[in-house]
Enzyme design. Structure first.
Site, PDB file in Angstrom:
ATOM      1  CG  ASP A   1     -13.020  -7.272   1.295  1.00 52.61           C
ATOM      2  OD1 ASP A   1     -11.965  -6.643   1.532  1.00 52.61           O
ATOM      3  OD2 ASP A   1     -13.049  -8.401   0.777  1.00 52.61           O
TER       4      ASP A   1
ATOM      5  CG  HIS B   1      -9.120  -6.141  -1.096  1.00 50.74           C
ATOM      6  ND1 HIS B   1     -10.185  -6.357  -1.934  1.00 50.74           N
ATOM      7  CD2 HIS B   1      -9.041  -7.235  -0.302  1.00 50.74           C
ATOM      8  CE1 HIS B   1     -10.733  -7.529  -1.663  1.00 50.74           C
ATOM      9  NE2 HIS B   1     -10.046  -8.093  -0.683  1.00 50.74           N
TER      10      HIS B   1
ATOM     11  CG  ASP C   1      -9.640 -12.489   0.339  1.00 51.74           C
ATOM     12  OD1 ASP C   1     -10.664 -12.875   0.926  1.00 51.74           O
ATOM     13  OD2 ASP C   1      -9.571 -11.392  -0.257  1.00 51.74           O
TER      14      ASP C   1
END
Length: 313
Positions: free
Chosen positions: A211, A269, A67
């Site tokens: 992330d 996100h 992603d």
């Protein structure tokens, strides 16, 4: 400088949110933009923005989950088809070169510009006369990096009104003073740069994290930043799930911003379980800890001020 979110969804796109990609419009005199991550569909989002692919200068990948990466081969190809000839620097974790070279080779894609791939480690990854970019490892399921973009201070404003009163002719002498050099006039007077040039204009610091779970390296990388971009995949009632998958909650992102002493937090996100209508509640949850938080909205420009005031020009 402006930040544009081209995607704010985690894992997969939903009807009104794309997966992760961010564009950073560089100062006007540079005439370029940088990108951070390139999820599937990023090209389509760029078509809805003011950015032209031929002006893309640098692209930073935080980590190699799809992603954040699957839009990259198509974007590189389109940049060539759209007339991009200037070199493009691509930065990211080890494995990025293998992914790109294999994809381009198998698809027989030929680029009309030099593509320079840099597989990074922690520390300074690039610098020039105006910006320095540093990277630090975060805490995710695979290697994930955050990037700290530091704009170097700019020379202060030249006091042209005072120079006119002093009888200094415009032209090369102005340039000498602006660059910090004292000058001597024909009549023997010395004009000192420090007396006719204002204080240096402070540079801006933007931190974009990949992330991550909460970690000390995120706090250190973001220390004193004007703007921090931090994932907030889940609301705080799913803190256990966030930890299990290597992500952060809204409160954890805010706690990192608070600990790092940043001026402004943009969370992004968001899990596909949250609709656009849910973003206000995610934002409100972060603001419990850090009041200067906004939930990122796609294709909305976020101006990055030079001063501590968020609403400055």
């Amino acid at each position: 400088m402006e930040l544009w979110f081209l995607g704010t969804s985690a894992g997969m796109p939903i009807a009104n949110r794309n997966v992760t990609a961010i564009a950073l419009q560089m100062p006007q005199n540079r005439g370029t933009f940088w990108m951070f991550d390139c999820g599937e569909g990023t090209q389509h989002q760029l078509l809805r923005s003011p950015f032209r692919l031929s002006r893309l200068e640098k692209l930073f990948i935080t980590h190699l989950h799809g992603d954040h990466l699957f839009g990259l081969p198509g974007l590189l190809s389109s940049r060539s088809s759209l007339g991009g000839t200037e070199p493009l620097d691509l930065y990211g974790p080890p494995g990025l070169r293998e992914f790109i070279e294999a994809t381009l080779r198998i698809s027989e894609t030929h680029l009309g510009y030099p593509l320079r791939i840099h597989e990074i480690e922690e520390g300074t990854v690039c610098e020039d006369d105006f910006f320095t970019v540093e990277a630090a490892k975060l805490d995710h399921r695979i290697d994930s990096f955050g990037y700290r973009i530091t704009e170097l201070p700019r020379t202060g404003v030249l006091n042209t009104e005072l120079l006119a009163k002093l009888g200094v002719p415009s032209g090369p002498l102005y340039g000498s003073l602006k660059s910090g050099r004292d000058i001597t006039l024909e009549d023997g007077r010395i004009i000192r740069s420090a007396e006719v040039v204002g204080n240096p204009l402070p540079g801006r610091i933007i931190v974009v994290l990949g992330d991550t779970k909460p970690c000390d390296s995120a706090i250190e990388l973001a220390r004193g930043a004007d703007l921090l971009v931090h994932e907030a995949t889940f609301a705080n009632d799913l803190v256990d799930k966030a930890g299990e998958y290597g992500h952060s909650t809204t409160l954890q992102a805010a706690e990192t911003a608070q600990a790092a002493g940043v001026k402004w937090l943009l969370i992004t996100h968001f899990s596909s379980r949250y609709s656009s209508e849910d973003l206000a509640s995610l934002e409100a949850e972060s603001r419990i800890v850090f009041s200067h938080t906004d939930a990122a909205v796609e294709l909305k420009p976020y101006a990055i001020p030079r001063t501590t005031a968020r609403n400055s020009d």
